[in-house]
Design an enzyme around this catalytic site. Structure first.
Site, mmCIF file in Angstrom:
data_model
loop_
_atom_site.group_PDB
_atom_site.id
_atom_site.type_symbol
_atom_site.label_atom_id
_atom_site.label_comp_id
_atom_site.label_asym_id
_atom_site.label_seq_id
_atom_site.Cartn_x
_atom_site.Cartn_y
_atom_site.Cartn_z
ATOM 1 N N CYS A 1 -0.926 3.738 -6.592
ATOM 2 C CA CYS A 1 -1.834 3.149 -5.599
ATOM 3 C C CYS A 1 -2.091 1.728 -6.061
ATOM 4 C CB CYS A 1 -3.139 3.940 -5.541
ATOM 5 S SG CYS A 1 -4.439 3.107 -4.597
ATOM 6 N N CYS B 1 0.865 -1.181 0.000
ATOM 7 C CA CYS B 1 0.000 0.000 0.000
ATOM 8 C C CYS B 1 0.901 1.230 0.000
ATOM 9 C CB CYS B 1 -0.865 -0.031 1.267
ATOM 10 S SG CYS B 1 -1.904 1.426 1.498
ATOM 11 N N ASN B 2 0.818 2.018 -1.055
ATOM 12 C CA ASN B 2 1.660 3.220 -1.132
ATOM 13 C C ASN B 2 1.328 4.204 -0.020
ATOM 14 O OD1 ASN B 2 3.104 3.282 -4.042
ATOM 15 N ND2 ASN B 2 1.157 2.229 -4.168
HETATM 16 N N1 DGL Z 1 -3.993 0.682 -1.945
HETATM 17 C C1 DGL Z 1 -3.602 1.860 -1.275
HETATM 18 C C2 DGL Z 1 -2.363 2.489 -1.903
HETATM 19 O O1 DGL Z 1 -1.585 1.833 -2.565
HETATM 20 C C3 DGL Z 1 -4.561 2.984 -1.027
HETATM 21 C C4 DGL Z 1 -5.984 2.832 -0.828
HETATM 22 C C5 DGL Z 1 -6.566 3.669 0.284
HETATM 23 O O2 DGL Z 1 -6.710 4.901 0.149
HETATM 24 O O3 DGL Z 1 -6.852 3.053 1.287
HETATM 25 O O4 DGL Z 1 -2.122 3.651 -1.717
#
Ligand code: DGL
Length: 287
Positions: free
Chosen positions: A203, A89-90
């Site tokens: 993301c 998760c970024n």
């Molecule tokens: N999947 C997450 C990322 O890579 C972000 C999603 C969220 O906002 O929770 O940033």
């Protein structure tokens, strides 16, 4: 990644934990796009995937909240005996990776960052676009990444677009809904105007709508994410620290979410590409 690889590769031996699983975390199903690369690159490893989807999106949560939640999450992963934890998760990486490295100096932590460095090598017209959550775009970590990589390049432009609302729609399974497509159209307008020839998906949810992004962009535009490089990096560090699982059979994956719905199993099956997914409830408050 080179410097961080050298640092991580020089950590203590993981030989005693080689048979232990690897933890993979995301705020929701986005991390499954990273898990797919991990599974393909590390077929003999066991994985424990956790989605904190009761709290998705992380993209509009305060940094301190994400840090505290990630500490709870890490304690849980470590209680399961994980030898490494991939923050797929970024947003959570940007908000909490530095904090977590301070709290758990001996844990092999893999974070994700938008693939700006590969984009710099690919762009031909010096115009790159990066799509991510608002939290990632506004983070000090992302600013430092741009300073380190883009600033020294002459005439390089990176357009960073906070895609508010997109990750939560994807997490809800609304990848093809008309208003999701409208949102994607809206966020890609400045990308088209800037004629960016590389688009970075910053993301981990966004690879699940890449077909819609692709359909709106010129044929010569390259779309990249961090899944494959992160899987290779994880493998290389495990190898350097003697932590690769020696088993010759395919590893298992266990699936956990903080919020279950009747169609969780089916939804996760499609996104993971695995036939037998049973998502279990995780309740960190009670653990
Ligand atoms: N999947 C997450 C990322 O890579 C972000 C999603 C969220 O906002 O929770 O940033």
């Amino acid at each position: 990644m080179m410097m961080s690889f050298l640092r991580a590769a020089q950590g203590p031996s993981l030989a005693a934990q080689a048979c232990a699983p690897i933890g993979v975390f995301d705020s929701g199903i986005g991390g499954l796009s990273v898990w797919r690369h991990l599974r393909a690159t590390l077929p003999h490893e066991d994985f424990i995937y956790v989605a904190d989807n009761a709290n998705v999106p992380y993209g509009d949560k305060p940094e301190e909240w994400i840090q505290a939640r990630m500490v709870q999450m890490f304690d849980w992963f470590l209680a399961q005996g994980c030898k490494a934890i991939v923050i797929a998760c970024n947003t959570a990486t940007a908000a909490a990776a530095t904090h977590l490295r301070g709290v758990y100096p001996d844990v092999f932590i893999v974070g994700l960052e938008p693939a700006i460095k590969p984009a710099l090598l690919l762009t031909k017209n010096h115009s790159i676009a990066m799509l991510a959550t608002a939290r990632t775009v506004q983070s000090a970590k992302y600013e430092a990444l741009l300073k380190r990589t883009v600033l020294p390049e002459l005439n390089m432009a990176v357009l960073s677009i906070p895609c508010v609302g997109l990750a939560e729609r994807i997490d809800a399974g609304l990848m093809d809904a008309p208003d999701t497509l409208d949102l994607i159209k809206q966020y890609l307008k400045p990308v088209q105007a800037a004629q960016a020839d590389v688009v970075v998906l910053g993301c981990t949810h966004y690879p699940f709508v890449v077909q819609h992004i692709r359909a709106l962009l010129d044929k010569n535009v390259q779309i990249i994410d961090s899944g494959a490089p992160v899987a290779r990096y994880t493998k290389d560090v495990l190898c350097a620290r003697h932590g690769l699982n020696p088993q010759q059979i395919e590893g298992y994956s266990r699936w956990y979410a903080s919020s279950l719905s009747p169609d969780s199993d089916e939804h996760w099956r499609i996104l993971s590409g695995q036939a037998d997914v049973r998502v279990q409830q995780i309740n960190l408050e009670r653990e």
